[in-house]
Design a protein around this motif. Structure first.
Motif, PDB file in Angstrom:
ATOM      1  N   ASP A 216       0.818  -1.222   0.000  1.00 22.36           N
ATOM      2  CA  ASP A 216       0.000   0.000   0.000  1.00 22.36           C
ATOM      3  C   ASP A 216       0.848   1.266   0.000  1.00 22.36           C
ATOM      4  N   GLY A 217       2.185   1.106   0.112  1.00 23.64           N
ATOM      5  CA  GLY A 217       3.078   2.253   0.038  1.00 23.64           C
ATOM      6  C   GLY A 217       3.269   3.020   1.324  1.00 23.64           C
ATOM      7  N   PHE A 218       2.713   2.540   2.424  1.00 20.45           N
ATOM      8  CA  PHE A 218       2.822   3.263   3.692  1.00 20.45           C
ATOM      9  C   PHE A 218       4.087   2.913   4.480  1.00 20.45           C
ATOM     10  N   SER A 219       4.845   1.949   3.995  1.00 24.10           N
ATOM     11  CA  SER A 219       6.098   1.590   4.662  1.00 24.10           C
ATOM     12  C   SER A 219       7.082   1.118   3.604  1.00 24.10           C
ATOM     13  N   ASP A 220       8.272   0.708   4.031  1.00 20.06           N
ATOM     14  CA  ASP A 220       9.242   0.190   3.069  1.00 20.06           C
ATOM     15  C   ASP A 220       9.710  -1.182   3.522  1.00 20.06           C
ATOM     16  N   VAL A 221      10.263  -1.942   2.580  1.00 18.88           N
ATOM     17  CA  VAL A 221      10.614  -3.340   2.837  1.00 18.88           C
ATOM     18  C   VAL A 221      11.674  -3.461   3.923  1.00 18.88           C
ATOM     19  N   ALA A 222      12.677  -2.597   3.924  1.00 21.78           N
ATOM     20  CA  ALA A 222      13.742  -2.690   4.921  1.00 21.78           C
ATOM     21  C   ALA A 222      13.200  -2.488   6.336  1.00 21.78           C
ATOM     22  N   THR A 223      12.321  -1.501   6.487  1.00 23.52           N
ATOM     23  CA  THR A 223      11.753  -1.227   7.811  1.00 23.52           C
ATOM     24  C   THR A 223      10.954  -2.414   8.322  1.00 23.52           C
ATOM     25  N   GLU A 224      10.084  -2.948   7.472  1.00 22.46           N
ATOM     26  CA  GLU A 224       9.243  -4.074   7.891  1.00 22.46           C
ATOM     27  C   GLU A 224      10.074  -5.340   8.102  1.00 22.46           C
ATOM     28  N   THR A 225      11.097  -5.544   7.268  1.00 23.67           N
ATOM     29  CA  THR A 225      11.964  -6.710   7.439  1.00 23.67           C
ATOM     30  C   THR A 225      12.726  -6.619   8.754  1.00 23.67           C
ATOM     31  N   ASN A 226      13.211  -5.443   9.080  1.00 20.19           N
ATOM     32  CA  ASN A 226      13.927  -5.251  10.338  1.00 20.19           C
ATOM     33  C   ASN A 226      13.034  -5.581  11.533  1.00 20.19           C
ATOM     34  N   ILE A 227      11.808  -5.093  11.508  1.00 20.09           N
ATOM     35  CA  ILE A 227      10.866  -5.402  12.590  1.00 20.09           C
ATOM     36  C   ILE A 227      10.599  -6.903  12.651  1.00 20.09           C
ATOM     37  N   GLY A 228      10.406  -7.500  11.466  1.00 22.75           N
ATOM     38  CA  GLY A 228      10.134  -8.940  11.414  1.00 22.75           C
ATOM     39  C   GLY A 228      11.280  -9.770  11.950  1.00 22.75           C
ATOM     40  N   VAL A 229      12.514  -9.401  11.586  1.00 23.71           N
ATOM     41  CA  VAL A 229      13.679 -10.157  12.061  1.00 23.71           C
ATOM     42  C   VAL A 229      13.806 -10.046  13.580  1.00 23.71           C
ATOM     43  N   ILE A 230      13.755  -8.830  14.095  1.00 18.95           N
ATOM     44  CA  ILE A 230      13.947  -8.642  15.537  1.00 18.95           C
ATOM     45  C   ILE A 230      12.868  -9.348  16.340  1.00 18.95           C
ATOM     46  N   THR A 231      11.602  -9.139  15.976  1.00 21.88           N
ATOM     47  CA  THR A 231      10.521  -9.740  16.768  1.00 21.88           C
ATOM     48  C   THR A 231      10.506 -11.260  16.641  1.00 21.88           C
ATOM     49  N   THR A 232      10.898 -11.782  15.478  1.00 20.29           N
ATOM     50  CA  THR A 232      10.949 -13.241  15.320  1.00 20.29           C
ATOM     51  C   THR A 232      12.076 -13.842  16.146  1.00 20.29           C
ATOM     52  N   VAL A 233      13.242 -13.226  16.118  1.00 19.12           N
ATOM     53  CA  VAL A 233      14.355 -13.709  16.939  1.00 19.12           C
ATOM     54  C   VAL A 233      13.968 -13.674  18.419  1.00 19.12           C
ATOM     55  N   LEU A 234      13.398 -12.553  18.863  1.00 15.69           N
ATOM     56  CA  LEU A 234      12.992 -12.431  20.269  1.00 15.69           C
ATOM     57  C   LEU A 234      11.942 -13.475  20.632  1.00 15.69           C
ATOM     58  N   HIS A 235      10.971 -13.658  19.752  1.00 12.03           N
ATOM     59  CA  HIS A 235       9.902 -14.638  19.981  1.00 12.03           C
ATOM     60  C   HIS A 235      10.471 -16.037  20.191  1.00 12.03           C
ATOM     61  N   GLU A 236      11.367 -16.447  19.298  1.00 12.29           N
ATOM     62  CA  GLU A 236      11.921 -17.798  19.393  1.00 12.29           C
ATOM     63  C   GLU A 236      12.875 -17.937  20.583  1.00 12.29           C
ATOM     64  N   LEU A 237      13.600 -16.870  20.909  1.00 12.00           N
ATOM     65  CA  LEU A 237      14.459 -16.911  22.100  1.00 12.00           C
ATOM     66  C   LEU A 237      13.634 -17.093  23.366  1.00 12.00           C
ATOM     67  N   PHE A 238      12.459 -16.480  23.397  1.00 15.34           N
ATOM     68  CA  PHE A 238      11.615 -16.639  24.587  1.00 15.34           C
ATOM     69  C   PHE A 238      11.096 -18.061  24.697  1.00 15.34           C
ATOM     70  N   HIS A 239      10.814 -18.689  23.552  1.00 14.02           N
ATOM     71  CA  HIS A 239      10.449 -20.108  23.591  1.00 14.02           C
ATOM     72  C   HIS A 239      11.599 -20.928  24.197  1.00 14.02           C
ATOM     73  N   MET A 240      12.829 -20.535  23.899  1.00  9.57           N
ATOM     74  CA  MET A 240      13.984 -21.228  24.466  1.00  9.57           C
ATOM     75  C   MET A 240      13.984 -21.105  25.983  1.00  9.57           C
ATOM     76  N   ALA A 241      13.660 -19.909  26.486  1.00 11.76           N
ATOM     77  CA  ALA A 241      13.580 -19.714  27.935  1.00 11.76           C
ATOM     78  C   ALA A 241      12.453 -20.542  28.546  1.00 11.76           C
ATOM     79  N   GLN A 242      11.337 -20.654  27.820  1.00  8.31           N
ATOM     80  CA  GLN A 242      10.219 -21.469  28.313  1.00  8.31           C
ATOM     81  C   GLN A 242      10.622 -22.929  28.471  1.00  8.31           C
ATOM     82  N   ASN A 243      11.574 -23.369  27.673  1.00  2.05           N
ATOM     83  CA  ASN A 243      12.022 -24.761  27.713  1.00  2.05           C
ATOM     84  C   ASN A 243      13.270 -24.959  28.578  1.00  2.05           C
TER      85      ASN A 243
END
Length: 281
Positions: A216-243
């Motif tokens: 839709d043109g309201f953001s750019d790929v680098a910005t969204e990719t950066n958010i996706g990478v950080i939140t995904t890494v954090l999400h999976e790291l927290f699963h590691m702590a749960q285990n």
């Protein structure tokens, strides 16, 4: 000689002192009687301002493990040193090896050494900068979450090619390839291999999802990719702590009960509070 000085002189004859990196141990021994006092050094701040406790946390984990062993739990210590402790947990018939490291070892350099990026993943315009990611995690993530980490693996959308590259690299404690029993996330953005304390991120899929979000043109790929990478890494790291059977309960307070919702809530909250940019461009 004053009474106090005389008493101290008499006591010192039967007193021994041991000094370690995290504190001092004084033992008074006379005949069959013995008593030990432990004085722990105060926590110090690391280069990022976080409090570290030397080997204190590792010692606490060691004591908790020994308590479980004494209770008859199917767990044993395979290897230990001043800065590391490897335990084998067979309580669920998995013979799972977990290596704990002293929190003062968890530095940006230590974290960067555990980030593996495949050749294909490194060619994206939105490739991840391992140094920036390591710095970010060291600055924002509680070291109780990182204390068992073995690998953070970043793969491309071409998981078959990446599989061939990673097969000889990712090994368990016995020298066997982890990929003999684990699959790369070909249709998702990330996964946590619970038996191996390893987080895998599919950068190719994150980029494709980011392109859809930017249609839709309201953001750019680098910005969204950066958010996706950080939140995904954090999400999976927290699963590691749960285990992690010895992760402190305080990590999970104030979060949803469901493990998936819990990991996502913590990841989002951490990113919203700290921001960050971990891409190479």
């Amino acid at each position: 000689m004053k009474v106090g000085e005389r008493l101290m002189k008499l006591v010192s004859r039967h007193m021994t002192k041991e000094e370690g990196s995290d504190g001092q141990r004084f033992t008074y021994r006379k005949g069959s009687f013995a008593v030990t006092l432990w004085f722990e050094y105060p926590a110090k701040a690391d280069g990022n301002g976080q409090k570290t406790d030397g080997c204190g946390t590792l010692r606490g984990i060691r004591e908790a493990i020994q308590a479980d062993i004494d209770l008859g739990e199917l767990i044993y210590i395979m290897d230990e040193s001043e800065n590391e402790l490897t335990v084998v947990d067979n309580t669920e018939d998995t013979d799972r090896a977990i290596r704990y490291v002293s929190h003062d070892k968890i530095t940006p350099t230590w974290l960067e050494e555990r980030i593996v990026t495949t050749y294909s993943a490194g060619w994206y315009d939105q490739a991840v900068d391992p140094c920036a990611l390591a710095e970010y995690l060291s600055r924002t993530v509680d070291k109780h979450i990182l204390q068992t980490l073995e690998y953070i693996v970043i793969v491309s959308a071409d998981t078959e090619c990446d599989w061939d590259e990673l097969f000889p690299i990712l090994e368990d404690r016995h020298g066997n390839s982890i990929l003999e029993v684990c699959d790369l996330p070909y249709d998702g953005v990330g996964i946590h291999w619970a038996e191996y304390q390893t987080v895998v991120i599919n950068l190719g899929n994150i980029i494709e999802l980011s392109k859809e979000l930017c249609a839709d043109g309201f953001s750019d790929v680098a910005t969204e990719t950066n958010i996706g990478v950080i939140t995904t890494v954090l999400h999976e790291l927290f699963h590691m702590a749960q285990n992690d059977p010895y992760a402190p309960e305080e990590l999970f307070q104030g979060l949803p009960v469901d493990p998936e919702d819990q990991a996502e809530a913590w990841a989002r909250k951490t990113f919203e509070e700290n921001g960050g940019y971990v891409l190479a461009k």
